[in-house]
Design a protein around this motif. Structure first.
Motif: not given
Length: 317
Positions: A226-232, A285-291, A294-297, A301-305
């Motif tokens: 789901l994270w990679y779908q969001l990034v795309s 940052r909002n999205a990354a904080s939620w993931f 929930r335990g995503l390592p 997740l690298d919000p700055d990058a």
């Protein structure tokens, strides 16, 4: 007759001049608001009054005839499930969600004994609210040319609030049309009539809406996907100079493993809006904080990058 004489006999011959008001029939709809109306609202009220005198029953227990011909229509290529026949009827099936600026309803559009499709009807409010949620920042870069309309918006008159509601509807429909055409996972925008949007229903055929991301429980592999779908999706939006503007786990839906972005009235032009990069950074940052919660390592997740990559996709330094 002298200049100052008055013929009182002629007075009785004159019919009384009175201001007359047209009688209102019991089945004629009452006006729903006061003050100046937008052109879209005038058209909508004209159709409503015309319908009040129509004796033709709407078949199948529908609530109205299809409004397909009355508004702005969605982009091509149009999905095969979109019903464009004017003989179709719309039936209200209930409220899906109520919000500060809009209510969301479930509508079935279909032909009697013919194809049917479920739609989401998003209806923006206007006069009921004096201030739209955080609209000052989002409206940057959307200035209207006519100073009278700008004054009405800034002073939040009834006319101005109706214009704001219509601006949100126009902006969301335009954004959805652009993003859907670009391949971003958003609901297909079927049509816009005034302050009402008819959108693709994200859910099952029985009318059960897909859950928000905030309601989804999945394992690490599911979260990663789901994270990679969001990034795309964010990369595609940034390539078109746009940011969601209010991204959170509550305006992302998950339908059978597919992530869908919703609630885009505040979509931000990263270049034209002076605060565009601020909104983009906050979205990430909002999205990354939620993931992360929930335990995503962290190595995933690298919000700055990600913010840097999105800025580059948008062509910004």
């Amino acid at each position: 007759m002298r200049k100052h004489d008055f013929d009182f006999d002629r007075l009785d011959e004159q019919p009384a001049r009175r201001k007359s008001r047209r009688a209102r029939f019991d089945d004629e709809p009452e006006p729903s608001r006061r003050g100046r109306l937008t052109e879209e609202e005038r058209v909508r009220l004209a159709h409503q009054r015309a319908d009040a005198y129509t004796e033709t029953a709407i078949p199948g227990g529908g609530d109205r005839w299809s409004t397909w011909a009355d508004g702005e229509q969605g982009p091509h290529p149009r999905p095969s499930w979109v019903i464009t026949q004017l003989a179709a009827v719309d039936t209200e099936l209930g409220v899906l969600k109520t919000g500060k600026e809009a209510d969301v309803h479930l509508v079935r559009r279909g032909l009697p004994d013919g194809p049917q499709s479920l739609l989401t009807a998003k209806r923006y409010r206007s006069n009921e609210h004096r201030m739209f949620h955080r609209d000052a920042g989002y409206l940057e870069g959307r200035r209207m040319r006519r100073s009278r309309e700008m004054r009405a918006i800034e002073t939040r008159t009834a006319f101005g609030r109706n214009l704001i509601a219509e601006q949100w509807a126009v902006a969301e429909f335009a954004a959805l049309s652009r993003l859907w055409s670009a391949g971003v996972p958003v609901p297909y925008p079927v049509q816009r009539s005034g302050t009402e949007l008819l959108l693709e229903f994200i859910g099952d055929e029985d009318g059960t809406a897909a859950p928000r991301l905030a309601q989804v429980r999945t394992d690490e592999d599911g979260l990663r996907d789901l994270w990679y779908q969001l990034v795309s999706a964010l990369e595609t939006m940034a390539a078109h100079g746009l940011a969601h503007g209010d991204l959170s786990a509550y305006n992302l839906m998950v339908h059978h493993g597919r992530l869908v972005l919703i609630d885009l009235p505040q979509v931000v032009d990263i270049v034209a809006n002076p605060r565009g990069l601020e909104f983009l950074d906050r979205d990430v940052r909002n999205a990354a904080s939620w993931f992360a919660a929930r335990g995503l390592p962290p190595e995933v997740l690298d919000p700055d990058a990600l913010v840097g990559e999105l800025r580059q996709a948008a062509g910004l330094p």
